[in-house]
Scaffold this motif. Structure first.
Motif, short mmCIF file in Angstrom:
data_model
loop_
_atom_site.label_atom_id
_atom_site.label_comp_id
_atom_site.label_asym_id
_atom_site.label_seq_id
_atom_site.Cartn_x
_atom_site.Cartn_y
_atom_site.Cartn_z
N LYS A 91 0.77 -1.22 -0.03
CA LYS A 91 0.02 -0.05 -0.02
C LYS A 91 1.00 1.33 0.08
O LYS A 91 0.57 2.30 -0.70
CB LYS A 91 -0.89 0.00 1.30
CG LYS A 91 -1.99 -0.80 0.95
CD LYS A 91 -3.05 -0.63 2.30
CE LYS A 91 -4.17 -2.00 2.30
NZ LYS A 91 -5.14 -1.75 3.36
N ILE A 92 2.03 1.27 0.90
CA ILE A 92 2.82 2.58 0.96
C ILE A 92 3.64 2.41 -0.37
O ILE A 92 3.75 3.77 -1.08
CB ILE A 92 3.85 2.20 1.86
CG1 ILE A 92 3.63 2.49 3.37
CG2 ILE A 92 5.11 3.25 1.75
CD1 ILE A 92 4.24 1.86 4.35
N LEU A 93 3.85 1.34 -1.21
CA LEU A 93 4.40 1.62 -2.45
C LEU A 93 3.59 2.15 -3.61
O LEU A 93 3.98 3.04 -4.17
CB LEU A 93 4.91 -0.10 -2.94
CG LEU A 93 5.77 0.07 -4.32
CD1 LEU A 93 7.04 0.85 -4.46
CD2 LEU A 93 6.15 -1.47 -4.67
N VAL A 94 2.35 1.59 -3.46
CA VAL A 94 1.43 2.09 -4.40
C VAL A 94 1.04 3.89 -4.34
O VAL A 94 1.08 4.51 -5.27
CB VAL A 94 -0.11 1.52 -4.36
CG1 VAL A 94 -1.11 1.99 -5.02
CG2 VAL A 94 0.16 0.11 -4.95
N THR A 95 1.11 4.04 -3.03
CA THR A 95 0.82 5.46 -2.50
C THR A 95 2.14 6.36 -3.39
O THR A 95 1.81 7.54 -3.80
CB THR A 95 0.78 5.56 -1.22
OG1 THR A 95 -0.48 4.86 -0.62
CG2 THR A 95 0.60 7.26 -0.74
N GLN A 96 3.28 5.72 -2.86
CA GLN A 96 4.42 6.80 -3.70
C GLN A 96 4.54 6.64 -5.01
O GLN A 96 4.82 7.73 -5.51
CB GLN A 96 5.61 5.78 -2.99
CG GLN A 96 5.99 6.24 -1.42
CD GLN A 96 7.43 5.36 -1.12
OE1 GLN A 96 7.76 4.40 -1.89
NE2 GLN A 96 7.86 5.87 -0.19
N GLU A 97 4.11 5.38 -5.50
CA GLU A 97 3.83 5.32 -7.07
C GLU A 97 2.78 6.62 -7.51
O GLU A 97 3.26 7.44 -8.65
CB GLU A 97 3.85 4.18 -7.44
CG GLU A 97 4.87 3.04 -7.62
CD GLU A 97 5.96 3.20 -8.26
OE1 GLU A 97 5.80 3.83 -9.53
OE2 GLU A 97 6.99 3.14 -7.73
#
Length: 93
Positions: free
Chosen positions: A34-40
């Motif tokens: 979820k953090i990775l998706v938000t950063q992307e």
């Protein structure tokens, strides 16, 4: 889906579960993704925003380039010179 982790990452995931922040390794992985998706999404949004806000000069164009070139061909019609005839080729069988 099985995802192999390096020993360091596996230890980190296990420490997160042991700390009580997460109930399972799956929960840790879901939170991380979820953090990775938000950063992307933030990276994409900032890239789109920054490119739309930049002036031509900031993008590397000379000052006044578009103002000087817009319509400069108006009095200078494009001339297409004769190209000659196409060569004749044999028909393929």
């Amino acid at each position: 889906m099985n995802v192999p982790l390096t020993p360091d990452l596996e230890q980190f995931v296990q420490s997160q579960v042991e700390s009580g922040k997460y109930t399972s390794p799956e929960d840790v992985m879901i939170a991380a993704l979820k953090i990775l998706v938000t950063q992307e999404h933030q990276d994409i949004d900032s890239t789109e925003t920054s490119s739309h806000e930049k002036t031509p000069e900031e993008l590397g164009w000379p000052s006044g380039f578009f103002e000087q070139t817009a319509g400069c061909l108006q009095d200078d019609p494009l001339v297409r010179y004769p190209q000659g005839e196409y060569e004749q080729r044999e028909t393929l069988a």
